[in-house]
Design an enzyme around this catalytic site. Structure first.
Site, short mmCIF file in Angstrom:
data_model
loop_
_atom_site.label_atom_id
_atom_site.label_comp_id
_atom_site.label_asym_id
_atom_site.label_seq_id
_atom_site.Cartn_x
_atom_site.Cartn_y
_atom_site.Cartn_z
N GLY A 57 78.93 28.55 32.98
CA GLY A 57 79.99 27.96 32.18
C GLY A 57 79.54 26.82 31.28
O GLY A 57 80.36 26.11 30.71
N HIS A 73 79.85 31.48 45.79
CA HIS A 73 79.76 31.06 44.39
C HIS A 73 79.54 29.55 44.34
O HIS A 73 80.04 28.81 45.18
CB HIS A 73 81.05 31.43 43.65
CG HIS A 73 80.92 31.30 42.16
ND1 HIS A 73 81.04 30.09 41.51
CD2 HIS A 73 80.69 32.23 41.19
CE1 HIS A 73 80.88 30.28 40.21
NE2 HIS A 73 80.67 31.56 39.99
N GLU A 80 80.75 27.26 42.66
CA GLU A 80 81.96 26.45 42.59
C GLU A 80 82.60 26.30 43.97
O GLU A 80 83.26 25.30 44.25
CB GLU A 80 82.94 27.05 41.58
CG GLU A 80 82.43 26.93 40.16
CD GLU A 80 83.01 27.93 39.19
OE1 GLU A 80 82.54 27.97 38.04
OE2 GLU A 80 83.91 28.70 39.58
N GLU A 103 72.77 33.08 40.16
CA GLU A 103 73.45 32.29 39.15
C GLU A 103 72.93 30.85 39.18
O GLU A 103 73.36 30.05 40.02
CB GLU A 103 74.96 32.27 39.40
CG GLU A 103 75.63 33.62 39.22
CD GLU A 103 77.13 33.49 39.08
OE1 GLU A 103 77.67 33.98 38.08
OE2 GLU A 103 77.76 32.87 39.96
N ASN A 142 84.20 38.06 36.76
CA ASN A 142 84.83 37.06 37.62
C ASN A 142 85.78 36.23 36.77
O ASN A 142 85.34 35.39 35.97
CB ASN A 142 83.75 36.18 38.26
CG ASN A 142 84.34 35.04 39.07
OD1 ASN A 142 85.53 35.03 39.41
ND2 ASN A 142 83.52 34.06 39.39
N TRP A 143 87.08 36.44 36.93
CA TRP A 143 88.07 35.77 36.09
C TRP A 143 88.34 34.32 36.54
O TRP A 143 89.03 33.60 35.85
CB TRP A 143 89.37 36.56 36.08
CG TRP A 143 89.32 37.77 35.20
CD1 TRP A 143 88.23 38.26 34.55
CD2 TRP A 143 90.41 38.64 34.89
NE1 TRP A 143 88.56 39.39 33.84
CE2 TRP A 143 89.90 39.64 34.03
CE3 TRP A 143 91.75 38.67 35.24
CZ2 TRP A 143 90.70 40.66 33.52
CZ3 TRP A 143 92.55 39.69 34.74
CH2 TRP A 143 92.04 40.67 33.89
N LYS A 144 87.83 33.97 37.72
CA LYS A 144 88.06 32.62 38.24
C LYS A 144 89.57 32.31 38.24
O LYS A 144 90.37 33.20 38.52
CB LYS A 144 87.23 31.60 37.47
CG LYS A 144 85.73 31.96 37.46
CD LYS A 144 84.86 30.89 36.88
CE LYS A 144 83.41 31.32 36.94
NZ LYS A 144 82.48 30.29 36.45
N GLY A 191 81.37 35.62 33.73
CA GLY A 191 82.50 34.71 33.85
C GLY A 191 83.39 34.76 32.63
O GLY A 191 84.15 35.70 32.42
N GLY A 192 83.30 33.75 31.77
CA GLY A 192 84.20 33.61 30.64
C GLY A 192 84.25 34.81 29.72
O GLY A 192 85.32 35.16 29.19
N SER A 200 76.58 32.22 32.10
CA SER A 200 76.82 32.26 30.65
C SER A 200 76.33 33.56 30.02
O SER A 200 75.80 33.55 28.90
CB SER A 200 76.19 31.04 29.96
OG SER A 200 76.81 29.84 30.40
#
Length: 245
Positions: free
Chosen positions: A168, A93, A95, A162, A8-10, A224-225, A203
């Protein structure tokens, strides 16, 4: 059922960066028993469609609106995602829930709209730190999964657990917490007559991927990151392959 490692590149990624990422993956990046997917921003869906397909990587989106078309400025419809070549779409999600304010009712409507055009939702569920500390994790998950009540059990679905406090933040749930929580999610899915993959996200990185993916009930990862760099993403994919072997 193959394990799924989805990136997931957000709100990250420009065209040149995305094409360089794909080039660095190599010719045949997906190992046996592991499915790979990427969820870039909307602006990169069309440009990445053929490049990812050529490498056997599924394309997905990070969100969707529930109407097929109309005067909904700034929104993307399920049909548009299918037209862009998407197989997956992330829904619920944290967010979106906690920054944008999406409710369970809205997420259920998006779920139904996604199924109507053949998209496979990746439904995210998870609790805040205060909820975990108060012993309410299962209550939160039960409520979030309740949107599946009365839906067709034959429709494609993936769940991603999650914990909000681990997204994150650099903090990761312990293997004991992951195992216990995934067991409850599978129990609840069985009650709802659902048999689908349950991913872990929060994470996930090359250093912890193997131990997290080895937990009972974990059938992949939503990353994610660490999915923004081809080398770190592939280390996680290889960890999934090692566990699945």
């Amino acid at each position: 059922m193959r394990r799924l490692v989805a990136g997931n590149w957000k709100m990250n990624g420009l065209l040149d960066e995305a094409m360089q990422f794909v080039a660095e993956l190599g010719e045949n990046p997906a190992p046996e028993h592991v499915e790979m997917a990427l969820m870039p921003p909307f602006t990169l869906l069309h440009p990445l469609r053929e490049a990812l397909s050529a490498k056997g990587i599924a394309l997905g989106a990070q969100n969707v609106y529930f109407e097929p078309k109309g005067a909904f400025t700034g929104s993307i419809s399920p049909l548009m995602l299918r037209d862009a070549g998407c197989h997956y779409v992330i829904l619920g999600h944290s967010e979106r829930r906690h920054i944008i304010g999406e409710t369970d009712d809205v997420i259920r409507t998006k779920l139904l709209a996604s199924w109507a055009v053949g998209l496979e939702p990746i439904l995210c569920v998870g609790e805040h730190l205060k909820e975990r500390e108060a012993g309410k994790t299962n209550d939160v998950l039960k409520r979030q999964l309740a949107i599946l009540e009365g839906t067709d059990s034959g429709l494609p679905l993936t769940i991603a657990y999650e914990p909000v406090w681990a997204i994150g933040t650099g903090h990761t749930a312990t293997t004991a917490q992951v195992t216990e929580t995934h067991a409850y999610i599978h129990e609840e899915l069985n009650r709802l007559h659902r048999h689908c993959r349950v991913l872990y996200g929060g994470s996930v990185n090359p250093a912890n991927a193997e131990s997290l993916l080895a937990c009972p009930g974990v059938e992949g990862a939503l990353v994610g990151g660490a999915s923004l760099k081809a080398d770190s993403f592939m280390e996680i994919v290889q960890a999934a392959a090692k566990v699945a072997a």
